[in-house]
Design an enzyme around this catalytic site. Structure first.
Site, PDB file in Angstrom:
ATOM      1  N   CYS A  74       0.835  -1.195   0.000  1.00 61.49           N
ATOM      2  CA  CYS A  74       0.000   0.000   0.000  1.00 61.49           C
ATOM      3  C   CYS A  74       0.874   1.251   0.000  1.00 61.49           C
ATOM      4  O   CYS A  74       1.824   1.353   0.772  1.00 61.49           O
ATOM      5  CB  CYS A  74      -0.897  -0.002   1.233  1.00 61.49           C
ATOM      6  SG  CYS A  74      -1.921   1.461   1.348  1.00 61.49           S
ATOM      7  N   CYS A  80      -0.330   5.956   7.215  1.00 63.24           N
ATOM      8  CA  CYS A  80      -1.656   5.532   7.665  1.00 63.24           C
ATOM      9  C   CYS A  80      -1.496   4.644   8.894  1.00 63.24           C
ATOM     10  O   CYS A  80      -0.548   3.880   9.008  1.00 63.24           O
ATOM     11  CB  CYS A  80      -2.312   4.743   6.544  1.00 63.24           C
ATOM     12  SG  CYS A  80      -3.965   4.158   6.921  1.00 63.24           S
ATOM     13  N   CYS A  83      -2.499  -0.482   8.674  1.00 64.34           N
ATOM     14  CA  CYS A  83      -1.945  -1.834   8.483  1.00 64.34           C
ATOM     15  C   CYS A  83      -0.458  -1.839   8.797  1.00 64.34           C
ATOM     16  O   CYS A  83       0.376  -1.922   7.908  1.00 64.34           O
ATOM     17  CB  CYS A  83      -2.118  -2.289   7.038  1.00 64.34           C
ATOM     18  SG  CYS A  83      -3.787  -2.248   6.428  1.00 64.34           S
ATOM     19  N   CYS A 176      -7.406   2.132  -0.679  1.00 66.66           N
ATOM     20  CA  CYS A 176      -7.313   1.329   0.552  1.00 66.66           C
ATOM     21  C   CYS A 176      -7.650  -0.105   0.191  1.00 66.66           C
ATOM     22  O   CYS A 176      -8.623  -0.359  -0.526  1.00 66.66           O
ATOM     23  CB  CYS A 176      -8.285   1.860   1.612  1.00 66.66           C
ATOM     24  SG  CYS A 176      -8.302   0.827   3.081  1.00 66.66           S
ATOM     25  N   GLN A 306     -19.298  -8.201  13.202  1.00 65.40           N
ATOM     26  CA  GLN A 306     -17.861  -8.466  13.063  1.00 65.40           C
ATOM     27  C   GLN A 306     -17.379  -7.952  11.712  1.00 65.40           C
ATOM     28  O   GLN A 306     -18.027  -8.214  10.698  1.00 65.40           O
ATOM     29  CB  GLN A 306     -17.595  -9.970  13.158  1.00 65.40           C
ATOM     30  CG  GLN A 306     -17.800 -10.539  14.547  1.00 65.40           C
ATOM     31  CD  GLN A 306     -16.630 -10.267  15.483  1.00 65.40           C
ATOM     32  OE1 GLN A 306     -15.576  -9.809  15.066  1.00 65.40           O
ATOM     33  NE2 GLN A 306     -16.835 -10.545  16.757  1.00 65.40           N
ATOM     34  N   TYR A 335     -22.075 -10.330  26.639  1.00 67.67           N
ATOM     35  CA  TYR A 335     -21.562  -9.311  25.699  1.00 67.67           C
ATOM     36  C   TYR A 335     -21.975  -9.729  24.276  1.00 67.67           C
ATOM     37  O   TYR A 335     -21.130  -9.868  23.393  1.00 67.67           O
ATOM     38  CB  TYR A 335     -20.032  -9.184  25.799  1.00 67.67           C
ATOM     39  CG  TYR A 335     -19.509  -8.963  27.201  1.00 67.67           C
ATOM     40  CD1 TYR A 335     -19.352  -7.671  27.698  1.00 67.67           C
ATOM     41  CD2 TYR A 335     -19.173 -10.042  28.022  1.00 67.67           C
ATOM     42  CE1 TYR A 335     -18.871  -7.463  28.981  1.00 67.67           C
ATOM     43  CE2 TYR A 335     -18.698  -9.833  29.311  1.00 67.67           C
ATOM     44  CZ  TYR A 335     -18.543  -8.541  29.790  1.00 67.67           C
ATOM     45  OH  TYR A 335     -18.056  -8.345  31.056  1.00 67.67           O
ATOM     46  N   GLU A 356     -26.349  -7.783  26.779  1.00 61.89           N
ATOM     47  CA  GLU A 356     -25.553  -6.746  26.109  1.00 61.89           C
ATOM     48  C   GLU A 356     -26.062  -5.400  26.599  1.00 61.89           C
ATOM     49  O   GLU A 356     -27.242  -5.252  26.850  1.00 61.89           O
ATOM     50  CB  GLU A 356     -25.794  -6.905  24.596  1.00 61.89           C
ATOM     51  CG  GLU A 356     -25.616  -5.677  23.746  1.00 61.89           C
ATOM     52  CD  GLU A 356     -24.173  -5.208  23.682  1.00 61.89           C
ATOM     53  OE1 GLU A 356     -23.281  -6.040  23.535  1.00 61.89           O
ATOM     54  OE2 GLU A 356     -23.964  -3.988  23.807  1.00 61.89           O
ATOM     55  N   ASP A 405     -17.776 -12.833  25.321  1.00 59.91           N
ATOM     56  CA  ASP A 405     -17.014 -12.158  24.250  1.00 59.91           C
ATOM     57  C   ASP A 405     -16.900 -10.673  24.593  1.00 59.91           C
ATOM     58  O   ASP A 405     -17.497  -9.822  23.939  1.00 59.91           O
ATOM     59  CB  ASP A 405     -17.758 -12.371  22.916  1.00 59.91           C
ATOM     60  CG  ASP A 405     -17.017 -11.777  21.723  1.00 59.91           C
ATOM     61  OD1 ASP A 405     -15.865 -11.337  21.881  1.00 59.91           O
ATOM     62  OD2 ASP A 405     -17.607 -11.754  20.626  1.00 59.91           O
ATOM     63  N   CYS A 432     -10.726 -10.374  22.114  1.00 59.94           N
ATOM     64  CA  CYS A 432      -9.927  -9.646  21.121  1.00 59.94           C
ATOM     65  C   CYS A 432      -8.676  -9.078  21.776  1.00 59.94           C
ATOM     66  O   CYS A 432      -7.966  -8.280  21.187  1.00 59.94           O
ATOM     67  CB  CYS A 432     -10.757  -8.547  20.459  1.00 59.94           C
ATOM     68  SG  CYS A 432     -11.529  -7.441  21.623  1.00 59.94           S
TER      69      CYS A 432
HETATM   70  N1  SAH Z   1     -20.388 -11.222  20.563  1.00 62.62           N
HETATM   71  C1  SAH Z   1     -20.737 -10.128  19.684  1.00 62.62           C
HETATM   72  C2  SAH Z   1     -20.122  -8.780  20.032  1.00 62.62           C
HETATM   73  C3  SAH Z   1     -18.978  -8.709  20.954  1.00 62.62           C
HETATM   74  S1  SAH Z   1     -18.281  -7.087  21.090  1.00 62.62           S
HETATM   75  C4  SAH Z   1     -20.413 -10.487  18.243  1.00 62.62           C
HETATM   76  O1  SAH Z   1     -19.607 -11.363  17.989  1.00 62.62           O
HETATM   77  O2  SAH Z   1     -20.974  -9.864  17.347  1.00 62.62           O
HETATM   78  C5  SAH Z   1     -18.497  -6.773  22.798  1.00 62.62           C
HETATM   79  C6  SAH Z   1     -19.867  -6.247  23.170  1.00 62.62           C
HETATM   80  O3  SAH Z   1     -19.893  -6.025  24.575  1.00 62.62           O
HETATM   81  C7  SAH Z   1     -20.246  -4.919  22.529  1.00 62.62           C
HETATM   82  O4  SAH Z   1     -21.432  -5.101  21.813  1.00 62.62           O
HETATM   83  C8  SAH Z   1     -20.439  -3.970  23.722  1.00 62.62           C
HETATM   84  O5  SAH Z   1     -21.508  -3.059  23.530  1.00 62.62           O
HETATM   85  C9  SAH Z   1     -20.748  -4.921  24.854  1.00 62.62           C
HETATM   86  N2  SAH Z   1     -20.422  -4.472  26.217  1.00 62.62           N
HETATM   87  C10 SAH Z   1     -19.325  -3.803  26.633  1.00 62.62           C
HETATM   88  N3  SAH Z   1     -19.341  -3.617  27.969  1.00 62.62           N
HETATM   89  C11 SAH Z   1     -20.473  -4.177  28.427  1.00 62.62           C
HETATM   90  C12 SAH Z   1     -21.047  -4.313  29.722  1.00 62.62           C
HETATM   91  N4  SAH Z   1     -20.445  -3.819  30.807  1.00 62.62           N
HETATM   92  N5  SAH Z   1     -22.222  -4.956  29.837  1.00 62.62           N
HETATM   93  C13 SAH Z   1     -22.826  -5.471  28.740  1.00 62.62           C
HETATM   94  N6  SAH Z   1     -22.329  -5.378  27.495  1.00 62.62           N
HETATM   95  C14 SAH Z   1     -21.178  -4.731  27.332  1.00 62.62           C
END
Ligand code: SAH
Length: 474
Positions: A74, A80, A83, A176, A306, A335, A356, A405, A432
């Site tokens: 790139c 940038c 990446c 990009c 995602q 989450y 969530e 997650d 992550c």
């Molecule tokens: N599992 C989902 C998204 C995960 S991202 C997927 O794969 O699509 C993490 C998520 O946690 C986000 O949507 C964020 O809004 C939520 N989050 C962050 N802190 C939180 C909390 N204290 N209580 C509830 N949800 C929360």
């Protein structure tokens, strides 16, 4: 401290590819982080900030270029922020990501874990993203060629990405590689159209200027959403641009605009004004088992999904397979975002409950269950640290499997404590950030054993790595 008093190190060999995408060197006992270097490079380093145990530096001169290097593809590489690992061949990127997980688990974790499974490579290494957000700015980043021009000839408007750490400087992007076409074509066309019209680009300091942001989202099967954010209402101009975009790119299935008069760029609290097409795009995903029903997910302008959708399937499938469902399980998906994992596993378990804290994401989660004819999901909107209490468990039942997650900062300690108290047979932890994941797993070590560790590469050419861990009750 003024910069000239900071150390200058000569002929330093880069040792490792480390934290936040920066390479790592060692001078005496001091760790030095340097961006855009590769293990094996020999460089002179100007230290630009110094802490007790480490410092940040900049490679001023290269004496030797490592044999490990790949040629960045790139033209924006180096300026940038996107990446930073393009100078490493993909195979090595994978190796260093795997090592990052291993390092975190060994150093932070202090728990035992089986050999880490080989990282899953991304099916695509360019054009893998389904979403990009560009910023209009009247303070374009000027490169050496621009600076050579007389000041009055320097064109100041740009459309692209923020320069790392400089919130008011935007790199005008020519091409990009992140998102499939027509992403570049749309951005360039919008840029040319607005420049020709002489419309002003936004200035985040003075809050003046008309054009603010451009978002492009796409789905694997071809749905395409474009969102233009204006700083104020000017119906005639808005109509001209939206008509131009719609006519030039008939493949757009959802064309939306937003008038954001606030000082910040957040648009989740703003009205989405539909110009043409549907107010959403639809993503499809294979089922986790052969012959299972394909899933559909509806994605609105501000819905979370995602960003590497092809690899998201393998991420979820990994979590699904590690959970080893028999069909009778009660599952908590913590989450859960827009309920993608909840809906992905629901057809193969007794009941799946997603939690969530973003209410609009929970609205999307309900819609996605309905869209797929799934009737064994329940969703709650609320902060997990508060919601996941004894009453919640009494009401919903004790889960057999917890999938979690969390965002980069990991789970709140109260959430970890509550999971320990609930004591599900299995916890599948999708993360992550393997550093906070290791911290959380360490808290669970007495009660849970790490059964499997599977890193997944969702973001080629960046240092980011996703990691899935199966924990079983001891
Ligand atoms: N599992 C989902 C998204 C995960 S991202 C997927 O794969 O699509 C993490 C998520 O946690 C986000 O949507 C964020 O809004 C939520 N989050 C962050 N802190 C939180 C909390 N204290 N209580 C509830 N949800 C929360």
């Amino acid at each position: 401290m003024p910069r000239r008093q900071l150390p200058f190190f000569e002929n330093v060999t880069i040792l490792d590819a480390g934290a936040e995408g920066k390479a790592v060197a060692r001078v005496n006992d001091l760790v030095v982080f340097v961006p855009f270097c590769v293990p094996g490079d020999i460089v002179d380093i100007q230290v630009i900030s110094k802490r007790k145990s480490y410092c940040e530096g900049k490679a001023i001169k290269f004496h030797y270029y490592s044999e490990l290097r790949a040629e960045p593809f790139c033209e924006h590489f180096g300026t940038c922020g996107g990446c930073r690992w393009q100078n490493l061949p993909y195979e090595l990127q994978l190796k260093y990501k795997q090592k990052q997980v291993d390092d975190h688990f060994t150093r932070i974790g202090k728990f035992s874990f089986p050999p880490i499974k080989p990282i899953l490579a991304s099916p695509l290494t360019t054009g893998y993203r389904n979403k990009l957000e560009y910023t209009f700015s009247d303070r374009r980043w000027l490169n050496a060629d621009d600076m050579a021009l007389p000041a009055e000839e320097r064109q100041g408007n740009g459309l692209g990405f923020h320069i790392p750490t400089l919130f008011d400087r935007v790199l005008d992007i020519k091409h990009c590689y992140h998102q499939p076409e027509p992403s570049n074509a749309i951005r360039l066309a919008v840029r040319d159209f607005t420049l020709q019209k002489g419309w002003s680009y936004y200035n985040p300091r003075s809050h003046e200027g008309f054009m603010r942001n451009l978002l492009i989202r796409n789905a694997i099967a071809g749905d395409l959403m474009v969102i233009v954010v204006f700083a104020y209402n000017a119906p005639e101009e808005i109509s001209q641009l939206m008509t131009f975009i719609a006519d030039s790119f008939p493949q757009i299935t959802s064309l939306v605009y937003v008038i954001n008069t606030k000082q910040n760029d957040v648009i989740t609290d703003q009205e989405m004004l539909l110009w043409k097409g549907e107010p959403y795009i639809t993503e499809t995903m294979e089922a986790p088992v052969a012959g299972g029903k394909k899933l559909q997910f509806r994605i609105g302008p501000v819905s979370f999904y995602q960003t590497n959708p092809l690899q998201a399937y393998f991420l979820y499938k990994t979590a699904f397979e590690l959970a080893g469902f028999t069909g009778n399980e009660l599952v908590y998906d913590l989450y859960c975002g827009t309920g993608t994992i909840t809906n992905f596993v629901a057809p193969y378990v007794k009941k799946a409950i997603g939690v969530e804290y973003v209410p609009s994401a929970i609205d999307d989660a309900h819609i996605n269950s309905e869209l797929n004819g799934i009737d064994n999901t329940v969703f709650y909107a609320g902060d997990l640290a508060k919601v996941l209490n004894d009453d919640f468990v009494r009401l919903n039942g004790r889960p057999d499997v917890v999938i979690t997650d969390p965002p980069r900062n990991g789970m709140h300690e109260d959430v970890v404590k509550q999971i320990l108290k609930i004591g599900p047979l299995k916890v599948v932890y999708v993360s992550c950030n393997s550093a906070t994941q290791a911290r959380d797993i360490a808290l669970m070590d007495e009660k849970y054993k790490v059964e499997a560790v599977q890193p997944v590469d969702m973001f080629p050419h960046t240092h980011h790595v996703e990691n899935v861990v199966l924990l079983t009750l001891r």
